[in-house]
Design an enzyme around this catalytic site. Structure first.
Site, PDB file in Angstrom:
ATOM      1  N   HIS A   1      -7.471   1.559  -7.378  1.00 18.08           N
ATOM      2  CA  HIS A   1      -8.477   2.515  -7.854  1.00 18.08           C
ATOM      3  C   HIS A   1      -7.862   3.867  -8.175  1.00 18.08           C
ATOM      4  O   HIS A   1      -8.487   4.695  -8.841  1.00 18.08           O
ATOM      5  CB  HIS A   1      -9.621   2.671  -6.834  1.00 18.08           C
ATOM      6  CG  HIS A   1      -9.220   3.370  -5.565  1.00 18.08           C
ATOM      7  ND1 HIS A   1      -9.310   2.759  -4.344  1.00 18.08           N
ATOM      8  CD2 HIS A   1      -8.750   4.612  -5.305  1.00 18.08           C
ATOM      9  CE1 HIS A   1      -8.914   3.589  -3.397  1.00 18.08           C
ATOM     10  NE2 HIS A   1      -8.567   4.722  -3.959  1.00 18.08           N
TER      11      HIS A   1
ATOM     12  N   GLY B   1       0.814  -1.204   0.000  1.00 19.41           N
ATOM     13  CA  GLY B   1       0.000   0.000   0.000  1.00 19.41           C
ATOM     14  C   GLY B   1       0.842   1.245   0.000  1.00 19.41           C
ATOM     15  O   GLY B   1       2.059   1.201   0.076  1.00 19.41           O
TER      16      GLY B   1
END
Length: 448
Positions: free
Chosen positions: A325, A259
């Site tokens: 996204h 991440g």
């Protein structure tokens, strides 16, 4: 007298009654106290971000809220709906006043209510103007007016207090001017068909050529507020991720959280499961990791998503939450290709993202998982699942629109996700719906 058919109204009434009845039973089975919005000033157990909502309660509440939204669409005069949209910017502006001028924190010290005259004296705000602001907040359900000019907090407004996650959402500046640029962006001669993160409503609103993250890094105050907002949204979905994916199937592997945030999910998983992690977010790890955890449970490492993944083989499970996204299809495929090249035949790649539109339960149905449910399930609704999905998901739809405006990133349906995953040499082997607006797509490498 002619008998009229009120089929839509009757269906909604029945569906709402079914959902509310199921909610009562599920709450009783879970030993949850009754809900109160206006007169309960303490946070209800369902308001926390640490534990997932019991499945029966989650489904019944989702169905009830969808019915309420559909009832409003059916009953409200269209002109009033237009007026609400016209002046909707004041919903956000008044909450900003409530938070940034210290009103909510001062009101918290007076559970029975505080007068606008007292607020004028202590906060140096005009009582007449403030009355109109607070009455708007009352109409929105944030506070209650107990007597003329005397206002008190309710259960909802506690999420806006100092240190609460709702405050982090409200405290990011500049969102209204980005939204205001949306109509201009959609017809901009250069930007209208561009997928570049340098051609968004954000650039028009801020008169800059820099992409969002490059612009934000130059303003540490803004970047800090935005990071807190992102962390709050992540923590909102964390309980569902922790509870509704079978993490026990990953016990033999180290989980690599690929991440770009502060490692909140990795920390939560390590605290809950005692697992070993690799992660970027050293300061946050030191601040929030359970001190009783084994040293080295979470390890921070700086890595580029678009570079080769150095950890390879079957000893690793790779996890991406709220990462893909942010990127157009080509870049998303590139990120996944790097993980596919590193993964072994038994490795899992977990993509945790929102899937737009309807999709079936292809792997797990929460109501059939004995670890997450009681014997109570929501009664069948007479309105369609698509209606339930649309009417109970305003928050993720709004979030998707905001991300479109600042990053030019798009929602993806399950078919669109599968296309990207397949292009990267992966296949979806499990699909997990969660008690959250995101889902887990479990993938493995296609070995020929």
């Amino acid at each position: 007298m002619t008998t009229m058919s009120h089929r839509e109204l009757d269906n909604l009434q029945t569906s709402l009654n079914n959902a509310l009845n199921s909610l009562r039973v599920a709450m009783d089975e879970s030993m949850l106290s009754p809900l109160s919005s206006q007169y309960g000033i303490d946070m209800h157990p369902l308001d926390g971000l640490d534990q997932p909502t019991p499945v029966g309660v989650y489904k019944a509440r989702q169905a009830a809220l969808a019915c309420v939204a559909e009832l409003k669409n059916l009953l409200q005069h269209p002109f009033e709906k237009a007026a609400e949209s016209t002046f909707a910017m004041y919903d956000f502006a008044t909450v900003q006043v409530f938070v940034e001028h210290g009103i909510v924190d001062r009101m918290a010290k007076e559970p029975s209510g505080i007068s606008v005259k007292t607020l004028q004296s202590e906060l140096d705000l005009d009582a007449h103007k403030l009355t109109t602001v607070l009455r708007h907040l009352s109409a929105c359900g944030w506070i209650r007016e107990t007597q003329d000019g005397i206002f008190a907090m309710n259960r909802s407004s506690r999420i806006l207090l100092q240190g609460q996650r709702g405050r982090a959402l409200i405290s990011v500046p500049g969102n209204m001017k980005i939204a205001e640029a949306l109509p201009r962006w959609l017809t901009h001669p250069e930007f209208r068909f561009s997928e570049s993160p340098e051609h968004t409503a954000f650039q028009l609103a801020n008169d800059t050529t820099k992409p969002f993250f490059e612009w934000a890094k130059d303003d540490r105050n803004y970047l800090g507020r935005f990071a807190a907002c992102v962390e709050a949204i992540g923590e909102y979905v964390t309980p569902g991720i922790l509870s509704d994916y079978p993490w026990q199937t990953c016990l033999k592997s180290t989980i690599v959280d690929c991440g770009g945030g502060k490692g909140s999910l990795a920390i939560a998983l390590a605290n809950k499961r005692g697992r070993r992690w690799s992660r970027l977010a050293e300061a946050n790890i030191k601040a929030h990791l359970d001190p009783n955890s084994v040293p080295g449970t979470v390890v921070a490492e700086a890595r580029d998503l678009f570079s080769a993944q150095p950890r390879t083989g079957d000893n690793y499970t790779f996890m991406l939450r709220h990462v893909l996204h942010n990127w157009p299809d080509a870049q998303a495929v590139s990120v996944l290709e790097k993980l596919a090249a590193a993964a072994g035949p038994e490795s899992k790649i977990l993509i945790i993202e929102r899937i737009s539109g309807h999709y079936p339960d292809t792997h797990v149905q929460l109501e059939h998982d004995p670890t997450n449910t009681t014997d109570i399930t929501t009664s069948a609704s007479l309105i369609t699942e698509q209606t339930l999905l649309n009417s109970s998901s305003r928050m993720p739809h709004a979030l998707a629109l905001h991300l479109l405006c600042i990053l030019n990133c798009h929602e993806r349906t399950l078919d669109q996700w599968r296309t990207i995953i397949s292009r990267a040499g992966l296949v979806v082997t499990g699909l997990y719906k969660l008690r959250a607006y995101v889902s887990v797509m479990e993938c493995r490498v296609i070995h020929t």
